[in-house]
Design an enzyme around this catalytic site. Sequence first.
Site, PDB file in Angstrom:
ATOM      1  N   TYR A  55       0.937  -0.913   0.136  1.00  0.00           N
ATOM      2  CA  TYR A  55      -0.247  -0.194   0.027  1.00  0.00           C
ATOM      3  C   TYR A  55       0.976   1.270   0.254  1.00  0.00           C
ATOM      4  O   TYR A  55       1.301   1.316   1.070  1.00  0.00           O
ATOM      5  CB  TYR A  55      -1.080   0.066   1.137  1.00  0.00           C
ATOM      6  CG  TYR A  55      -1.984  -1.132   1.424  1.00  0.00           C
ATOM      7  CD1 TYR A  55      -1.984  -2.053  -0.034  1.00  0.00           C
ATOM      8  CD2 TYR A  55      -2.284  -1.036   1.851  1.00  0.00           C
ATOM      9  CE1 TYR A  55      -2.996  -2.673  -0.479  1.00  0.00           C
ATOM     10  CE2 TYR A  55      -3.125  -2.301   2.098  1.00  0.00           C
ATOM     11  CZ  TYR A  55      -3.501  -3.670   1.059  1.00  0.00           C
ATOM     12  OH  TYR A  55      -4.206  -4.266   0.767  1.00  0.00           O
ATOM     13  N   HIS A 130      -0.244 -12.087   0.482  1.00  0.00           N
ATOM     14  CA  HIS A 130      -1.389 -11.351  -0.123  1.00  0.00           C
ATOM     15  C   HIS A 130      -1.963 -12.067  -1.436  1.00  0.00           C
ATOM     16  O   HIS A 130      -3.189 -11.633  -1.808  1.00  0.00           O
ATOM     17  CB  HIS A 130      -0.416 -10.250  -0.901  1.00  0.00           C
ATOM     18  CG  HIS A 130      -0.948  -8.603  -1.035  1.00  0.00           C
ATOM     19  ND1 HIS A 130      -0.841  -7.444  -0.435  1.00  0.00           N
ATOM     20  CD2 HIS A 130      -2.783  -8.462  -1.061  1.00  0.00           C
ATOM     21  CE1 HIS A 130      -1.705  -6.534  -0.855  1.00  0.00           C
ATOM     22  NE2 HIS A 130      -2.741  -7.694  -1.211  1.00  0.00           N
ATOM     23  N   SER A 210     -12.496  -4.746  -0.159  1.00  0.00           N
ATOM     24  CA  SER A 210     -12.824  -4.343  -1.085  1.00  0.00           C
ATOM     25  C   SER A 210     -14.581  -3.968  -1.056  1.00  0.00           C
ATOM     26  O   SER A 210     -15.478  -4.808  -2.339  1.00  0.00           O
ATOM     27  CB  SER A 210     -12.283  -3.771  -2.666  1.00  0.00           C
ATOM     28  OG  SER A 210     -11.589  -3.450  -3.101  1.00  0.00           O
ATOM     29  N   PRO A 211     -15.580  -3.587  -0.131  1.00  0.00           N
ATOM     30  CA  PRO A 211     -16.677  -4.174   0.334  1.00  0.00           C
ATOM     31  C   PRO A 211     -17.485  -3.187  -0.536  1.00  0.00           C
ATOM     32  O   PRO A 211     -19.292  -3.901  -0.830  1.00  0.00           O
ATOM     33  CB  PRO A 211     -16.591  -4.477   1.986  1.00  0.00           C
ATOM     34  CG  PRO A 211     -15.574  -3.661   2.260  1.00  0.00           C
ATOM     35  CD  PRO A 211     -14.460  -3.601   1.416  1.00  0.00           C
ATOM     36  N   GLY A 213     -17.160  -2.096  -3.786  1.00  0.00           N
ATOM     37  CA  GLY A 213     -15.901  -2.125  -4.300  1.00  0.00           C
ATOM     38  C   GLY A 213     -14.574  -1.058  -5.260  1.00  0.00           C
ATOM     39  O   GLY A 213     -14.868  -1.239  -5.987  1.00  0.00           O
TER      40      GLY A 213
END
Length: 288
Positions: A55, A130, A210-211, A213
């Site tokens: 990230y 990951h 990504s709940p 989207g």
Amino acid sequence: MESKQLGKTGISVSAIGLGGMPMSISNRPPESQSIAVIHHALDLGITFIDTADSYCQDELDKHHNERLIHKALNSYKGDVSRMIVATKGGLMRPNGSWTRNGSPEHLRQTIRASFEALGGNKPIDIWQYHAPDSNYTIEKSLAPAKEAVADGLIRFVGVSNFSVEQIKRSRDVVDIVSVQNQYSPWQRQPETDGVLKYCEQEELTFLPWSPFGGSRRHSDLQDIPVIAQLAKEKGVSVYNIVLAWLRSKSPCILPIPGASKTSSIEDSVRAIDVKLSEQEVEKINQAT
Ligand SMILES: NC(=O)c1ccc[n+]([C@@H]2O[C@H](COP(=O)([O-])OP(=O)(O)OC[C@H]3O[C@@H](n4cnc5c(N)ncnc54)[C@H](OP(=O)(O)O)[C@@H]3O)[C@@H](O)[C@H]2O)c1
């Protein structure tokens, strides 16, 4: 804040966590804003933060989000002793793209670098592989995590973007506490590929990524009429409806909504109080 067991560890964490990705990739906010987001999440009772070595904006910026989280926890005035930070390794960011690297040498190096980025004075709470890299077997790629647990660099191990078969193989190498796969109204594969059912049976925590989207698509939630209508009826946000819908799917689910604004995480935690009836859940199922 309601709490949840982390796998079978006996450790309680907040039933909603914070996803750190939007605070470190392209279009990220100023550092002071991100620190304020993390501090506000802690004020709201969040004790679980998801991050990754990748990230960041590119390879030169690797571990940005882990360093940010460490800085925020270090400067927080309250108690951080119960915080669980779940990081990951196995993705690279050449020129800002995303590629997989499951080589044991790389994973050994990045686990050490994540340990340092997160403060270097206690084991990484959770280290997640990951995404599987087909150039290496699961057994080879997870060997460094097993070694790091034995060396006191990692406390618990999780996996991400894994099938049931891959989770089973990983559990033969090292104890696994969590699985993190994509799950949202647009991506419902965990319901059909057996991963969610397996996690529930085996008491592994399932972290839907990504709940909403993701940062590019989240505003499209307003355009799903059933979700918009339920939000209106209950006087809550569409984000709350989606989190309540996900939470209704299994007791092993712990959503990690991403945020780069304090208003976003403040709204998301309100989902704890939103309950959907079976009929309402079914309506969303049919519409998505
Ligand atoms: N394992 C994997 O391969 C993988 C892949 C992707 C993500 N993840 C993890 O999953 C986490 C969540 O996914 P994500 O961050 O990609 O996407 P997401 O949670 O689906 O959406 C995040 C975006 O939604 C907005 N948002 C969130 N809550 C909101 C609210 N209540 N009201 C209004 N806007 C809201 C945020 O806006 P603002 O930025 O404006 O606050 C943010 O940009 C990541 O942060 C990361 O930790 C893992």
